[in-house]
Design a protein around this motif. Structure first.
Motif, mmCIF file in Angstrom:
data_model
loop_
_atom_site.group_PDB
_atom_site.id
_atom_site.type_symbol
_atom_site.label_atom_id
_atom_site.label_comp_id
_atom_site.label_asym_id
_atom_site.label_seq_id
_atom_site.Cartn_x
_atom_site.Cartn_y
_atom_site.Cartn_z
ATOM 1 N N ARG A 69 0.851 -1.195 0.000
ATOM 2 C CA ARG A 69 0.000 0.000 0.000
ATOM 3 C C ARG A 69 0.886 1.245 0.000
ATOM 4 O O ARG A 69 1.578 1.542 0.979
ATOM 5 C CB ARG A 69 -0.898 0.005 1.234
ATOM 6 N N ARG A 70 0.864 1.981 -1.088
ATOM 7 C CA ARG A 70 1.625 3.222 -1.125
ATOM 8 C C ARG A 70 0.857 4.303 -0.353
ATOM 9 O O ARG A 70 -0.344 4.180 -0.102
ATOM 10 C CB ARG A 70 1.881 3.658 -2.566
ATOM 11 N N ALA B 64 0.045 8.137 -4.163
ATOM 12 C CA ALA B 64 -1.046 7.729 -5.052
ATOM 13 C C ALA B 64 -1.644 8.945 -5.740
ATOM 14 O O ALA B 64 -1.916 8.929 -6.949
ATOM 15 C CB ALA B 64 -2.108 6.982 -4.259
ATOM 16 N N SER B 65 -1.845 10.015 -4.990
ATOM 17 C CA SER B 65 -2.401 11.243 -5.563
ATOM 18 C C SER B 65 -1.445 11.867 -6.568
ATOM 19 O O SER B 65 -1.861 12.360 -7.627
ATOM 20 C CB SER B 65 -2.714 12.235 -4.437
ATOM 21 N N ALA C 76 0.771 10.306 -8.403
ATOM 22 C CA ALA C 76 0.777 9.493 -9.626
ATOM 23 C C ALA C 76 -0.442 9.815 -10.482
ATOM 24 O O ALA C 76 -0.334 9.963 -11.714
ATOM 25 C CB ALA C 76 0.792 8.013 -9.261
ATOM 26 N N GLU C 77 -1.596 9.934 -9.853
ATOM 27 C CA GLU C 77 -2.815 10.244 -10.594
ATOM 28 C C GLU C 77 -2.710 11.610 -11.262
ATOM 29 O O GLU C 77 -3.127 11.795 -12.412
ATOM 30 C CB GLU C 77 -4.007 10.210 -9.635
ATOM 31 N N SER C 78 -2.135 12.573 -10.551
ATOM 32 C CA SER C 78 -1.967 13.917 -11.110
ATOM 33 C C SER C 78 -1.018 13.905 -12.300
ATOM 34 O O SER C 78 -1.269 14.562 -13.325
ATOM 35 C CB SER C 78 -1.435 14.863 -10.025
ATOM 36 N N LEU C 79 0.074 13.146 -12.203
ATOM 37 C CA LEU C 79 1.027 13.084 -13.317
ATOM 38 C C LEU C 79 0.387 12.440 -14.537
ATOM 39 O O LEU C 79 0.590 12.913 -15.671
ATOM 40 C CB LEU C 79 2.278 12.321 -12.901
ATOM 41 N N ILE C 80 -0.377 11.380 -14.337
ATOM 42 C CA ILE C 80 -1.037 10.729 -15.479
ATOM 43 C C ILE C 80 -1.927 11.717 -16.215
ATOM 44 O O ILE C 80 -1.946 11.762 -17.455
ATOM 45 C CB ILE C 80 -1.838 9.501 -15.006
ATOM 46 N N SER D 285 10.655 4.379 -7.740
ATOM 47 C CA SER D 285 11.336 5.326 -6.858
ATOM 48 C C SER D 285 10.473 6.538 -6.541
ATOM 49 O O SER D 285 10.626 7.155 -5.482
ATOM 50 C CB SER D 285 12.659 5.784 -7.487
ATOM 51 N N THR D 286 9.554 6.890 -7.442
ATOM 52 C CA THR D 286 8.743 8.087 -7.261
ATOM 53 C C THR D 286 7.406 7.799 -6.583
ATOM 54 O O THR D 286 6.946 8.581 -5.744
ATOM 55 C CB THR D 286 8.474 8.765 -8.621
ATOM 56 N N PHE D 287 6.792 6.680 -6.941
ATOM 57 C CA PHE D 287 5.425 6.428 -6.480
ATOM 58 C C PHE D 287 5.258 5.129 -5.700
ATOM 59 O O PHE D 287 4.167 4.823 -5.238
ATOM 60 C CB PHE D 287 4.470 6.414 -7.680
#
Length: 765
Positions: A86-87, A92-93, A95-99, A121-123
């Motif tokens: 579980r990140r 998680a937020s 990653a969603e913003s980058l997508i 390494s980032t998410f």
């Protein structure tokens, strides 16, 4: 190992975990510019096996209604389970913003894709937290096979006894639909110190989804009739035996027909064939490698330069979770694998087809070999080993998927999107519940394919050509086959693929009545329910995943909070089983002029690889203009383009909504990107067998079969609906409609127009 020894062993990991936060590895990738997701470890107390917390929804709730058949032996191997990490909410937020930015042409991060290591390494989860979890797994006697580069899953193996001891759950046997399965009988528990970084374990049950293809038909071509004569007797239409002329044979469609209907042929003329684009079809069984060159030769595709490779994708270093499933022979090959490889090539004859297969038997994971094949491809740290596109034609409902497996699926597709990989998934073959794969819905209600409800993939539903029911075949198909056995003259109006009496166009055209009355009439002609079926393209709302913002923007979008399926649809089959596509298999290879028996096939397993092939043409077209050959999830762009044609979710729709109706035919919608399918729907038959003591929700019952199939006794029969008290166009689950619908999503596509519109959207030169 004694508890005090566990505490001592894990104190090392705890000491590491309490060190100051370490910033993620630096990267020159523009996508990560200005992005800081550094954080402190979340495992900040000693791991004590005596202090545990239960993780909710980590077992299959429906098994409480199944027949228990005893516990498994403690020594039973449990290989290649996946501990899903579980990140943090922050990561998680982020990653969603980058997508979202990666899909926004106005963003500096547009199409700036990541590598698996950058994703991790980032998410992913902090290294110290991973070390703590690994140390605990080892202390429990498990073998840790490897941590994925995404830092969101750990591959580990052990025994059922070790699972019982470590996770406080019993592996048991259950009988479901006369088949014995293994699954954990209750939710798992983990040390409370680790609870914040563990979602659960994917691999505690062996419920594997089914390939979403129809039962193949073996036929013999009758040259005098220009039709394929079925070797086995096919049932006639329920309630109207003469509705479709089966005596005259079935129609076998070929690549030329699909290329003509969806206008990919115009792109070939401009040099766009999918060349240089890698399409991976992920499977759990091999195919006879002689099939693909036979298919290419039979249908005149050899001059486009496409390639074919069948292999088992591995991680580096390998975890050993992908072994050869076998089937590279005419007798045990997978028809699903043959279909996926051949019809992705049919639409993109110049593409490189990767048949990536992993064995189910090597793992108890919910999606077995299909999951392992896709996951290993996406996590390949060598860029050359990652495809541009993935197509998966497997599925099961969310109601049959445990929380850890669902999370693993969604994380996998989100990672693919971050890396720029486009993923296409079949929506299913049984109307409003994909779990039945064409059989009869019983005991459950509306559901959606858990493999496809992520907001980071594109779900592909099924259509049928309307010419047979409309009586317009001569307008759209030549009576003679051309040199590559094609007969389509143009685009053909479409309706929702639905083989049940719930098919509204069939009811109108054949017996001039409503679908409900058509079904009631069927009880007279079919008193034992032999022709009751739920076979249809699937669609429905997710009960797990939230609706992405891009799915809210188009006319017809469901006013719910769920990720809804499908997104688009292509040909999958026909009412009455009249139209199919031709396969070239090992046991039944294609011969010139079809002088030997031939296999006909269909299902949304056909739709998904065809859409993947169309995407390959889009990718090559954009790459030829100097843009990225990777587009990530196609769905956000599809909905933006559809909003231009169908209008937004509010306000009056533009005139192009009506102009792009599939019923307008080839000239009426020649300028449209999408063909809006408004005929039919995927409301199909559902049953409730009294002897099973199961209640079937989301079903409007219209009658009773006194002895279903002369075996099961009294059985209620109905149509899938959002109401149990009335059935009409607004309660049917689900009717086709103007704009987006649960029946067909945005409809089908005109590939040539799609590329033109896509280029405009991304500001291609």
């Amino acid at each position: 190992m004694k508890t005090e020894h566990v505490m001592i062993a894990l104190s090392i990991a705890l000491a590491f975990a309490t060190l100051p936060s370490i910033t993620q590895a630096s990267s020159s990738n523009p996508a990560l510019a200005g992005l800081n997701t550094a954080e402190a470890p979340r495992v900040n107390q000693a791991v004590d096996n005596r202090v545990v917390s239960s993780l909710s929804n980590t077992h299959l709730a429906f098994l409480s209604h199944a027949t228990a058949a005893g516990n498994v032996d403690d020594a039973m191997p449990m290989n290649h389970m996946q501990l899903i990490l579980r990140r943090s909410d922050q990561r998680a937020s982020a990653a969603e913003s980058l997508i979202a930015q990666q899909h926004d042409p106005s963003s500096a991060k547009f199409h700036q894709w990541l590598s698996p290591e950058e994703v991790g390494s980032t998410f992913g989860v902090h290294d110290a937290d991973i070390a703590a979890v690994k140390s605990w797994l080892t202390s429990q006697g498990f073998t840790v096979n490897g941590v994925y580069p995404n830092k969101m899953q750990i591959d580990f193996s052990g025994t059922a006894g070790q699972v019982r001891q470590a996770f406080h759950t019993q592996e048991s046997r259950f009988v479901v639909n006369h088949v014995t399965h293994v699954a954990n009988a209750g939710d798992i528990s983990v040390p409370t110190a680790l609870r914040e970084v563990i979602v659960g374990v994917a691999g505690l049950n062996d419920f594997h989804p089914q390939p979403l293809n129809k039962t193949p038909q073996v036929t013999q071509f009758d040259r005098s009739k220009g039709k394929f004569m079925l070797k086995q007797t096919t049932a006639t239409t329920p309630g109207h035996p003469a509705a479709v002329n089966f005596v005259g044979g079935a129609r076998g469609l070929v690549p030329y027909d699909m290329q003509t209907i969806y206008n990919t042929s115009s792109l070939y003329a401009s040099g766009l064939t999918g060349a240089g684009i890698n399409i991976a079809v992920v499977e759990d069984q091999d195919m006879d490698v002689s099939d693909w060159p036979n298919f290419v030769a039979q249908f005149g595709l050899g001059g486009y330069g496409g390639t074919f490779t069948q292999f088992q994708p591995q991680l580096t270093p390998s975890t050993g979770n992908c072994t050869d499933p076998g089937g590279n022979d005419p007798f045990s090959e997978s028809i699903e694998t043959v279909l996926d490889s051949e019809y992705s090539t049919a639409m993109a004859p110049g593409a490189n087809i990767w048949v990536a297969t992993c064995s189910d038997s090597n793992s108890t994971n919910f999606f077995g070999g299909v999951f392992a094949a896709a996951d290993n491809l996406i996590n390949n740290t060598n860029a050359a080993g990652r495809p541009n596109i993935i197509s998966a034609s497997y599925g099961y409902g969310e109601g049959f998927t445990d929380a850890a497996s669902k999370t693993a699926i969604d994380l996998m597709w989100a990672q693919a999107d971050l890396e720029g990989i486009s993923v296409f998934i079949s929506s299913g073959d049984s109307g409003s519940n994909p779990s039945y794969n064409g059989s009869i819905i019983n005991g459950v209600g509306v559901d959606a394919n858990s493999f496809a409800t992520s907001s980071n993939d594109t779900a592909v539903g099924g259509t049928d050509t309307a010419d047979v029911l409309d009586g317009t075949t001569s307008k759209y198909f030549s009576s003679t086959l051309n040199s590559v056995y094609g007969s389509a003259l143009s685009y053909v109006p479409e309706l929702t693929w639905n083989q049940s009496c719930g098919n509204t166009l069939a009811a109108t055209k054949l017996v001039h009545t409503t679908a409900l009355q058509f079904c009631k009439n069927a009880l007279i002609y079919d008193p034992y329910g032999y022709y009751v079926t739920s076979e249809s393209g699937s669609g429905g709302p997710s009960s797990v995943d939230a609706k992405p913002s891009w799915q809210r923007i188009v006319h017809g979008a469901a006013k719910d909070q769920s990720r809804d399926l499908p997104d688009v649809s292509l040909f999958a089959g026909s009412y009455g089983g009249y139209s199919w596509v031709i396969l070239c298999t090992g046991y039944y290879p294609c011969a010139p002029n079809f002088t030997t028996p031939t296999v006909l096939e269909g299902g949304t397993s056909l739709s998904s690889p065809m859409m993947a092939g169309i995407q390959a043409l889009i990718d090559q077209g954009l790459a030829s203009d100097g843009l990225s050959a990777n587009q990530g999830n196609a769905a956000p762009t599809f909905y933006e383009l559809a909003r231009n044609e169908y209008g937004g979710a509010t306000g009056n729709p533009p005139g192009s909504l009506a102009a792009c109706n599939s019923n307008n035919g080839p000239t009426g919608n020649s300028k449209c990107v999408f063909r809006n399918i408004t005929e039919g729907g995927n409301s199909t038959q559902c049953i409730q067998i009294a002897a099973f003591s199961q209640v079937t929700p989301d079903c409007y019952f219209y009658g009773t079969i006194q002895n279903f199939e002369q075996f099961y006794g009294p059985t209620l029969v109905g149509l899938t609906a959002t109401s149990t008290t009335k059935y009409n166009s607004t309660t049917a689950a689900y009717a086709a409609q103007a704009g987006w619908s649960f029946a067909n999503g945005l409809g089908s596509v005109n590939a040539g127009n799609l590329l033109t519109a896509w280029k405009k959207f991304v500001n291609a030169p």
